[in-house]
Write a protein that holds these residues in place. Structure first.
Motif, PDB file in Angstrom:
ATOM      1  N   GLU A 281      10.656 -11.218  -1.158  1.00  0.00           N
ATOM      2  CA  GLU A 281       9.353 -10.816  -1.677  1.00  0.00           C
ATOM      3  C   GLU A 281       8.389 -11.996  -1.590  1.00  0.00           C
ATOM      4  OE1 GLU A 281       9.625  -9.005  -5.547  1.00  0.00           O
ATOM      5  OE2 GLU A 281       7.473  -9.242  -5.905  1.00  0.00           O
TER       6      GLU A 281
ATOM      7  N   TYR B  50       6.883  -2.697  12.929  1.00  0.00           N
ATOM      8  CA  TYR B  50       6.321  -2.589  11.573  1.00  0.00           C
ATOM      9  C   TYR B  50       6.599  -1.205  11.007  1.00  0.00           C
ATOM     10  CZ  TYR B  50       3.334  -3.045   7.529  1.00  0.00           C
ATOM     11  OH  TYR B  50       2.893  -3.090   6.233  1.00  0.00           O
ATOM     12  N   ARG B  51       6.469  -0.188  11.867  1.00  0.00           N
ATOM     13  CA  ARG B  51       6.678   1.186  11.383  1.00  0.00           C
ATOM     14  C   ARG B  51       8.139   1.407  10.983  1.00  0.00           C
ATOM     15  NH1 ARG B  51       2.811   2.285  15.714  1.00  0.00           N
ATOM     16  NH2 ARG B  51       0.836   2.706  14.661  1.00  0.00           N
TER      17      ARG B  51
ATOM     18  N   ARG C 298       9.956  -0.809   9.372  1.00  0.00           N
ATOM     19  CA  ARG C 298      10.315  -1.794   8.342  1.00  0.00           C
ATOM     20  C   ARG C 298      11.090  -1.133   7.212  1.00  0.00           C
ATOM     21  NH1 ARG C 298       5.497   0.251   7.718  1.00  0.00           N
ATOM     22  NH2 ARG C 298       4.587   0.646   5.661  1.00  0.00           N
TER      23      ARG C 298
ATOM     24  N   LEU D 114      11.158  -2.320   3.942  1.00  0.00           N
ATOM     25  CA  LEU D 114      10.707  -2.970   2.726  1.00  0.00           C
ATOM     26  C   LEU D 114       9.292  -2.477   2.458  1.00  0.00           C
ATOM     27  CD1 LEU D 114       8.705  -5.010   4.294  1.00  0.00           C
ATOM     28  CD2 LEU D 114      10.567  -6.627   4.158  1.00  0.00           C
ATOM     29  N   VAL D 115       8.768  -2.822   1.280  1.00  0.00           N
ATOM     30  CA  VAL D 115       7.391  -2.453   0.977  1.00  0.00           C
ATOM     31  C   VAL D 115       6.534  -3.661   1.320  1.00  0.00           C
ATOM     32  CG1 VAL D 115       5.764  -1.692  -0.795  1.00  0.00           C
ATOM     33  CG2 VAL D 115       8.175  -0.977  -0.893  1.00  0.00           C
ATOM     34  N   SER D 116       5.469  -3.445   2.100  1.00  0.00           N
ATOM     35  CA  SER D 116       4.664  -4.596   2.504  1.00  0.00           C
ATOM     36  C   SER D 116       3.202  -4.211   2.617  1.00  0.00           C
ATOM     37  CB  SER D 116       5.164  -5.149   3.830  1.00  0.00           C
ATOM     38  OG  SER D 116       5.110  -4.143   4.811  1.00  0.00           O
ATOM     39  N   GLU D 117       2.355  -5.222   2.478  1.00  0.00           N
ATOM     40  CA  GLU D 117       0.909  -5.020   2.508  1.00  0.00           C
ATOM     41  C   GLU D 117       0.356  -5.602   3.802  1.00  0.00           C
ATOM     42  OE1 GLU D 117      -1.030  -7.102  -0.683  1.00  0.00           O
ATOM     43  OE2 GLU D 117      -2.891  -5.950  -0.409  1.00  0.00           O
ATOM     44  N   LEU D 118      -0.336  -4.781   4.582  1.00  0.00           N
ATOM     45  CA  LEU D 118      -0.927  -5.242   5.843  1.00  0.00           C
ATOM     46  C   LEU D 118      -2.092  -6.172   5.555  1.00  0.00           C
ATOM     47  CD1 LEU D 118      -1.032  -2.001   7.949  1.00  0.00           C
ATOM     48  CD2 LEU D 118      -0.243  -4.222   8.795  1.00  0.00           C
ATOM     49  N   ILE D 119      -2.110  -7.321   6.219  1.00  0.00           N
ATOM     50  CA  ILE D 119      -3.268  -8.193   6.044  1.00  0.00           C
ATOM     51  C   ILE D 119      -4.033  -8.413   7.337  1.00  0.00           C
ATOM     52  CG2 ILE D 119      -2.292  -9.382   4.031  1.00  0.00           C
ATOM     53  CD1 ILE D 119      -1.727 -11.759   5.882  1.00  0.00           C
ATOM     54  N   ASP D 120      -3.435  -8.083   8.466  1.00  0.00           N
ATOM     55  CA  ASP D 120      -4.158  -8.304   9.722  1.00  0.00           C
ATOM     56  C   ASP D 120      -3.545  -7.474  10.852  1.00  0.00           C
ATOM     57  OD1 ASP D 120      -6.140  -9.720  11.322  1.00  0.00           O
ATOM     58  OD2 ASP D 120      -4.456 -10.721  12.279  1.00  0.00           O
ATOM     59  N   VAL D 121      -4.424  -6.962  11.703  1.00  0.00           N
ATOM     60  CA  VAL D 121      -3.975  -6.353  12.958  1.00  0.00           C
ATOM     61  C   VAL D 121      -4.637  -7.179  14.058  1.00  0.00           C
ATOM     62  CG1 VAL D 121      -4.001  -4.298  14.407  1.00  0.00           C
ATOM     63  CG2 VAL D 121      -3.778  -4.054  11.939  1.00  0.00           C
TER      64      VAL D 121
ATOM     65  N   VAL E 145       1.048  -7.199  14.215  1.00  0.00           N
ATOM     66  CA  VAL E 145       0.433  -7.031  12.899  1.00  0.00           C
ATOM     67  C   VAL E 145       1.047  -8.033  11.928  1.00  0.00           C
ATOM     68  CG1 VAL E 145       0.017  -4.580  13.327  1.00  0.00           C
ATOM     69  CG2 VAL E 145       2.057  -5.280  12.063  1.00  0.00           C
TER      70      VAL E 145
ATOM     71  N   LEU F 271       6.168  -7.077  -0.183  1.00  0.00           N
ATOM     72  CA  LEU F 271       5.978  -6.864  -1.628  1.00  0.00           C
ATOM     73  C   LEU F 271       7.314  -6.613  -2.324  1.00  0.00           C
ATOM     74  CD1 LEU F 271       2.800  -4.594  -1.520  1.00  0.00           C
ATOM     75  CD2 LEU F 271       2.917  -7.049  -1.919  1.00  0.00           C
ATOM     76  N   THR F 272       8.331  -6.307  -1.538  1.00  0.00           N
ATOM     77  CA  THR F 272       9.708  -6.305  -2.038  1.00  0.00           C
ATOM     78  C   THR F 272      10.510  -7.025  -0.964  1.00  0.00           C
ATOM     79  OG1 THR F 272      10.424  -4.321  -0.839  1.00  0.00           O
ATOM     80  CG2 THR F 272       9.401  -3.982  -3.007  1.00  0.00           C
TER      81      THR F 272
END
Lengths: 450, 343
Positions: free
Chosen positions: B74, B85-86, B88, B90-97, B108, B113-114
């Protein structure tokens, strides 16, 4: 016709595009796809907008301008995503991120322009509701995931994941289903905004393009053109930026040229290396830049709008395709004659037609071309080395070789008589003396016989 | 040599980028990456992970083994392709493409987040990787960890990453003596000294060709474009002090320099160790004859790890291997599997 169709034109418009400091790849694509303007109204409007950006670039403080330019670097091509949204598809996380990113970018740029009193110049649709949908926690940052606050159950599952990593795979499976539900719901909510999002994307590209054009005007010393009312096109101190730059790197200066042309055909004669071809190149370049809304490389410019622009020059590319240079040239000029019958406003710039054939037939072809096109509603500028009967064409001549230097200015002359300076110029180039002297003797002999 | 604690983690944190490269498949590169990621202080540092050179399939085409998933903790950032990415877990927050394209879509960047598993597939070229790392500055990343390509050193180039860990093992050679000597050769190249600051400043901008600096300090270009040219001549170079090869340094060229009497005292300079493609034999001959090779850029070799097990199942004695290798290269060597802390 789109900009991308003329990008390889031998007039050198590619250089102008390469020198354009665009911030985003999307703006470049949008610009290349933009159609050539043929209406006076739209051209005038586009220069009104550019003028506002020019003033802005001139007056805005450096930090503000840099902030705006930096923001525009974040502009991405999300047309596929917008299309998916329009087609009622469920967007995935990456697509939702793209929409949110664009919405925040559009709002930021909108605010920056508003602070500069530029709101009305390029209309950016408000996307506050889009941001609200994709930013449930009001964080105002351009990141995205399916937030906990979309779904209480999801939040519980994720907390369990953190507490019991050994059950993660199971919990993720359940979470994925909930997330997919949220995505469907978000996509439904966003669907009505698809058009506004698309418009915002294009508005940002227009801003990027206009800023780049305005900066280019300052860098290259370009001018705003005046729309011609009487069909006459006239340039004062016209120059070709790429040739100017190439000369500058060799420590030489480009000599700007004044030229005007209108209803009657214009014939340019002059010695070899007198810059006739560069004049035609520059005229073509200026006309294209005008109809795609760029600054014009001249001290002043008054330009008539055309439906079609034909630049006929010994076309290397056709030769590479296997056409003989003569055949390629004939076909190009043929297109001009055909187009001239279709009641279109034309500008035709023809460089030394029929130069690769024998002078007797060549001169006949050129004279005939002049006669055929003279009566048509078009602007024709043509260069030639042949001694021909100019009819009612205006004749311009490159001043030429004087005291060892070339004067590239154009002067009006009464007849189309061509200068005989080829041998002198060849000599000044240091070409083999035996060759030149022999040629000189032959010339003198034939003159005596006459 | 017994392994105590996690000494090299602190070394890693002194640099802003780390590349982990394996000399051969199955030399334990992935284990090494896992090992490092498990131990980096994710609460106090912003750590981003990406990879280079994984183009495509999740099943390795050479060995038919499943490509490993990386376990992230985390708070870690990661760069991977859209396709991965699709997938994955885990839970994650996109910050850039980004605009970096790979065969699996754009690269990406996201924040975990986990904890959980992801497949890593970052930018597909060293220059793309450099651009991506530049972008990471925007997110205040403290350390970028790169899962380097196998047997391709480009991701470990000092132009990309400041530090590196080298994974070697029985898969590279199943004979301890050969393995030690082959690995020591690579380590020798990585550890080549920097040339003088003056040379660095003058030569760094030259990206191709052969150049020499004479005794008067004048910089000259040799007409032959690269050191690969067969008919290379060193005429008029009696005054040459520094010979710079901007491109690849190969055996034939090194031999010619060695055999040329007027170049006895010359300092041979290459861009960095990834540009050297000479056999250990030629390299040794050159050094023995008194030759010097220097570099413009160098990355810090933090550690060497070994996997004593070969894919065919043959196992070398880990303790002997570590000891011999450590002695040959003068650096600590770790068998991460054997020395896994027993918790």
């Amino acid at each position: 016709m789109q900009l991308k169709n003329v990008i390889e034109s031998p007039c050198g418009i590619r250089y102008m595009l390469d020198q354009l400091e665009l911030q985003s790849g999307f703006a470049r694509r949008w610009l290349l796809d933009s159609p050539m303007m043929t209406g006076e109204g739209e051209i005038a409007t586009s220069y009104d907008v550019l003028r506002r950006f020019d003033t802005f670039v001139g007056q805005a403080d450096k930090t503000r301008l840099d902030t705006l330019l930096f923001k525009l670097q974040g502009l991405k091509d999300i047309r596929t995503t917008i299309k998916n949204l329009q087609n009622h598809a469920t967007l995935d996380d990456i697509e939702l991120f793209e929409v949110k990113h664009l919405a925040i970018l559009a709002t930021d740029v909108s605010r920056l322009l508003h602070e500069q009193g530029m709101d009305a110049v390029v209309e950016i649709p408000a996307l506050d509701e889009v941001i609200t949908i994709l930013d449930p926690d009001g964080m105002k940052i351009a990141t995205f995931y399916i937030y906990d606050s979309y779904c209480a159950q999801l939040k519980d599952l994720r907390n369990m994941m953190r507490k019991h990593p050994e059950q993660q795979d199971d919990l993720l499976l359940q979470a994925n289903e909930l997330e997919e539900g949220v995505r469907q719901d978000l996509s439904k909510q966003l669907h009505p905004f698809a058009t506004a999002i698309s418009q915002a994307q294009i508005a940002l590209a227009r801003i990027d393009v206009n800023l780049a054009k305005a900066m280019q005007m300052r860098q290259m010393g370009l001018t705003f053109p005046v729309l011609s009312q009487d069909g006459t096109t006239a340039y004062k101190a016209m120059f070709h930026p790429q040739v100017k730059e190439a000369l500058a790197t060799r420590g030489r200066e480009f000599q700007p040229v004044d030229i005007a042309f209108g209803g009657h055909p214009t014939l340019i004669t002059g010695a070899n290396m007198g810059g006739k071809t560069v004049v035609l190149k520059t005229l073509t370049l200026c006309q294209l830049l005008f109809q795609f809304g760029f600054g014009i490389p001249a001290a002043s410019a008054q330009i008539a709008v055309k439906d079609e622009i034909h630049f006929c020059i010994g076309d290397e590319q056709s030769v590479e395709k296997g056409l003989s240079s003569f055949a390629a040239e004939m076909k190009n000029i043929d297109a001009v004659i055909k187009a001239s019958r279709e009641n279109k406003k034309l500008l035709a710039l023809i460089d030394e037609p029929a130069r690769t054939t024998n002078p007797t037939e060549g001169a006949a072809l050129v004279t005939a071309l002049l006669q055929v096109l003279a009566g048509r509603d078009m602007n024709l500028v043509m260069t030639t080395h042949y001694d021909i009967e100019p009819g009612d064409a205006r004749c311009l001549r490159v001043k030429g070789f004087e005291n060892g230097t070339m004067d590239y200015q154009l002067v009006e002359v009464q007849d189309g008589e061509v200068p005989h300076e080829a041998l002198n110029i060849a000599q000044s180039l240091g070409i083999d003396n035996e060759w030149i002297t022999t040629a000189r003797t032959l010339l003198e002999d034939s003159n005596r016989q006459q | 040599m017994r392994f105590q604690g996690v000494p090299f983690i602190n070394d890693i944190l002194r640099y802003d980028s780390l590349s982990i490269v394996g000399l051969e498949k199955n030399t334990g590169k992935t284990e090494c990456l896992k090992y490092v990621l498990d131990r980096l202080p994710v609460q106090t540092k912003r750590i981003a992970v990406t990879s280079i050179g994984i183009d495509g399939e999740t099943v390795d085409q050479v060995t038919r083994t499943q490509k490993p998933e990386i376990v992230l903790r985390e708070g870690m950032y990661f760069g991977t392709s859209e396709a991965h990415y699709r997938q994955r877990r885990l839970v994650s927050e996109l910050i850039d493409v980004s605009d970096e394209n790979t065969s699996l879509g754009r690269v990406v960047t996201a924040k975990a987040l986990t904890g959980g598993k992801i497949l890593l597939s970052g930018p597909s070229s060293a220059s793309g990787l450099r651009r991506w790392m530049q972008e990471m500055h925007r997110f205040d990343i403290d350390l970028v960890v790169i899962d380097g390509a196998l047997s391709r050193m480009s991701s470990a180039s000092p132009a990309v990453s400041q530090s590196m860990i080298l994974a070697t093992g029985a898969a590279y050679s199943a004979n301890i003596a050969t393995l030690v000597s082959k690995t020591a050769h690579v380590v020798d190249l990585i550890n080549l000294d920097l040339t003088s600051q003056g040379n660095i400043a003058r030569l760094m901008p030259l990206e191709k060709g052969l150049w020499f600096i004479d005794k008067d300090g004048a910089l000259n270009n040799l007409d032959s474009m690269t050191s690969l040219s067969r008919d290379i001549r060193f005429d008029g170079m009696e005054n040459c002090e520094t010979l710079y090869v901007a491109g690849a340094l190969v055996d034939g060229f090194l031999e010619k320099v060695r055999k040329n009497k007027s170049l006895k005292q010359v300092e041979l300079v290459v861009r960095d160790f990834t540009k050297i493609f000479v056999t250990p034999q030629q390299f040794r001959l050159f050094i023995k004859a008194g030759g010097r090779i220097r570099v413009l850029q160098k990355s810090k070799l933090i550690a060497v790890t070994v996997n004593p097990t070969s894919p065919s199942g043959y196992v070398l004695d880990s303790d002997i291997l570590c000891a011999k290798l450590s002695e040959a290269i003068g650096l600590p060597v770790y068998d991460l599997l054997k020395n896994k802390p027993c918790n």
